[in-house]
Design an enzyme around this catalytic site. Structure first.
Site, PDB file in Angstrom:
ATOM      1  N   SER A 136     -90.326 -21.490   7.701  1.00 50.75           N
ATOM      2  CA  SER A 136     -90.239 -22.110   6.392  1.00 50.75           C
ATOM      3  C   SER A 136     -89.136 -23.166   6.429  1.00 50.75           C
ATOM      4  O   SER A 136     -87.994 -22.854   6.775  1.00 50.75           O
ATOM      5  CB  SER A 136     -89.943 -21.017   5.351  1.00 50.75           C
ATOM      6  OG  SER A 136     -89.688 -21.592   4.095  1.00 50.75           O
ATOM      7  N   LYS A 162     -94.278 -24.045   6.892  1.00 49.41           N
ATOM      8  CA  LYS A 162     -94.287 -24.060   5.425  1.00 49.41           C
ATOM      9  C   LYS A 162     -93.202 -25.022   4.978  1.00 49.41           C
ATOM     10  O   LYS A 162     -92.042 -24.875   5.363  1.00 49.41           O
ATOM     11  CB  LYS A 162     -94.022 -22.641   4.908  1.00 49.41           C
ATOM     12  CG  LYS A 162     -93.677 -22.533   3.437  1.00 49.41           C
ATOM     13  CD  LYS A 162     -93.816 -21.098   2.971  1.00 49.41           C
ATOM     14  CE  LYS A 162     -92.614 -20.623   2.189  1.00 49.41           C
ATOM     15  NZ  LYS A 162     -92.752 -19.220   1.772  1.00 49.41           N
ATOM     16  N   LYS A 164     -91.028 -26.661   1.884  1.00 53.29           N
ATOM     17  CA  LYS A 164     -90.622 -26.550   0.477  1.00 53.29           C
ATOM     18  C   LYS A 164     -90.830 -27.905  -0.182  1.00 53.29           C
ATOM     19  O   LYS A 164     -90.453 -28.937   0.397  1.00 53.29           O
ATOM     20  CB  LYS A 164     -89.140 -26.157   0.388  1.00 53.29           C
ATOM     21  CG  LYS A 164     -88.852 -24.763   0.923  1.00 53.29           C
ATOM     22  CD  LYS A 164     -89.304 -23.707  -0.060  1.00 53.29           C
ATOM     23  CE  LYS A 164     -89.005 -22.315   0.483  1.00 53.29           C
ATOM     24  NZ  LYS A 164     -89.417 -21.261  -0.446  1.00 53.29           N
ATOM     25  N   ASP A 239     -96.274 -15.919  -5.059  1.00 58.37           N
ATOM     26  CA  ASP A 239     -95.105 -15.239  -4.487  1.00 58.37           C
ATOM     27  C   ASP A 239     -94.344 -14.592  -5.652  1.00 58.37           C
ATOM     28  O   ASP A 239     -94.525 -13.400  -5.949  1.00 58.37           O
ATOM     29  CB  ASP A 239     -94.261 -16.275  -3.719  1.00 58.37           C
ATOM     30  CG  ASP A 239     -92.892 -15.779  -3.268  1.00 58.37           C
ATOM     31  OD1 ASP A 239     -92.532 -14.640  -3.577  1.00 58.37           O
ATOM     32  OD2 ASP A 239     -92.158 -16.542  -2.601  1.00 58.37           O
TER      33      ASP A 239
END
Ligand code: OSB
Ligand code: MG
Length: 369
Positions: A136, A162, A164, A239
């Protein structure tokens, strides 16, 4: 089994790279390590993963400490526990506060496995010895630096990236990544930074072959996510919304998502997490294992759980050196060819490094019988 003693280390580990999300910037991770000892001297280890700020979800490390000390420990030590599945029931009268509950519940699972001379993974279905993992990536507005960072992780073998995102930092970085890496498994995570007004903007993400868009809207919103999922090709993943099995049932019946980022601490522990896995299997929801910048203890737990073959999509479980200069384990968690081995020892399968714990942490005792 009877809990005779509970000890704690309050730890702060500096992060190698500050982690920026739509809601803030993290330079150090604070967490607690809880040690739960039974009448035979066996010890289970749990991690309290809550953040210092209530900016991801409501719980913070301070609120969780209060809940643990005042409300959960008295319930846990008052009973003869036959099986860790009973712990969630003992905690039933305490509403919410899943991360506080999980820190003790997972410690009891570890204790039970150790006392039974078993690895924790033996309690799960269809497990593998090693699992594919992802990484991430925090917000990095310098796109050259962003691409350099991602290149480094891909060279290390990470199998899924991933990114952000937040309003003003989405299409451009995604386009830059796709230009350099047309085929990598790529997804984005907004941590609730958008609102329903952004729906036309978010539809543009369909052009980038993303595996999913994680949590675009508010942490407790099911309706707007359902509306968006209806209007967009890309799968929505929830999430922050998912705290219980019931939340998964609600999301499924409304059509709020096609994927769930499952975090054991965010759902109160392993017993609820196992129920959610069963539900997702039945309803064909793509479930995968998320992370909370855990120390090696929380990640060892995640590795045990993610060893189940149902977790085909690489999780947010990176090697120790992706997060920290020094982990609190005797041996750090390492990545090889994009996989991490599931520890084989008893319980969660890893040992604490006392030296590192004392270097970065403060020890105290919460309960003695
Ligand atoms: O939203 O999944 C998230 C980290 C901290 C808090 C929330 C999230 C994350 C991550 C990183 O995305 C997961 C990890 O590598 O531990
Ligand atoms: Mg997330």
């Amino acid at each position: 089994m009877e809990i005779q003693r509970i000890d704690r280390y309050r730890v702060r580990l500096p992060l190698r790279i500050p982690f920026e999300t739509s809601y803030g910037r993290l330079t150090e991770k604070a967490f607690d390590i809880l040690l739960v000892t039974d009448e035979l001297g066996n010890q289970g280890i749990g991690e309290l993963v809550a953040f210092e700020q209530p900016d991801y979800i409501e719980e913070t490390i301070d609120t969780a400490r209060t809940i643990i000390e005042k409300h959960l420990i008295p319930l846990l030590v008052d009973t003869d526990i036959q099986h860790p599945k009973e712990v969630a029931g003992l905690f039933d009268g305490v509403k919410g506060n899943q991360m506080a509950k999980s820190s003790l519940e997972t410690a009891v699972w570890d204790l039970y496995a150790k006392r039974s001379n078993k690895s924790l993974k033996t309690y799960f279905n269809d497990t593998r010895a090693q699992i594919p993992v992802g990484v991430s990536i925090g917000i990095q507005t310098d796109l050259t630096k962003l691409i350099d960072q991602i290149t480094k992780y891909i060279d290390l073998g990470y199998k899924r990236v991933k990114l952000k995102i937040r309003p003003g930092y989405d299409l451009k970085p995604i386009e830059a990544i796709r230009k350099k890496f047309p085929d990598i498994a790529l997804m984005v995570d907004a941590n609730s930074a958008y609102t329903i007004k952004d729906i036309h903007h978010l539809q543009q993400l369909d052009a980038y072959n993303l595996a999913m868009i994680e949590q675009p809207f508010a942490a407790n919103d099911f309706l707007d996510h359902a509306y968006l999922q209806n209007e967009i090709q890309t799968a929505i993943c929830l999430d922050e919304n998912i705290r219980t099995l019931r939340d998964c049932e609600l999301a499924f019946s409304l059509g709020s998502c096609r994927s769930i980022n499952l975090k054991i601490p965010r759902v109160g522990g392993l017993t609820e997490a196992m129920k959610i896995v069963d539900f997702c299997k039945e309803k064909e929801i793509l479930v995968w294992l998320g992370g909370m910048f855990e120390s090696g203890i929380g990640r060892a737990l995640n590795l045990q759980f993610a060893s189940q073959k149902i977790f085909t999509f690489p999780g947010d479980i990176s090697a120790s050196d992706r997060y920290y200069y020094e982990d609190i384990l005797t041996e750090p968690i390492e990545i090889r060819d994009g996989d991490i081995r599931v520890p084989d020892g008893l319980g969660i399968g890893v040992d604490l490094s006392q030296n590192t714990l004392l270097k970065y942490g403060v020890y105290d005792t919460l309960f003695i019988k």
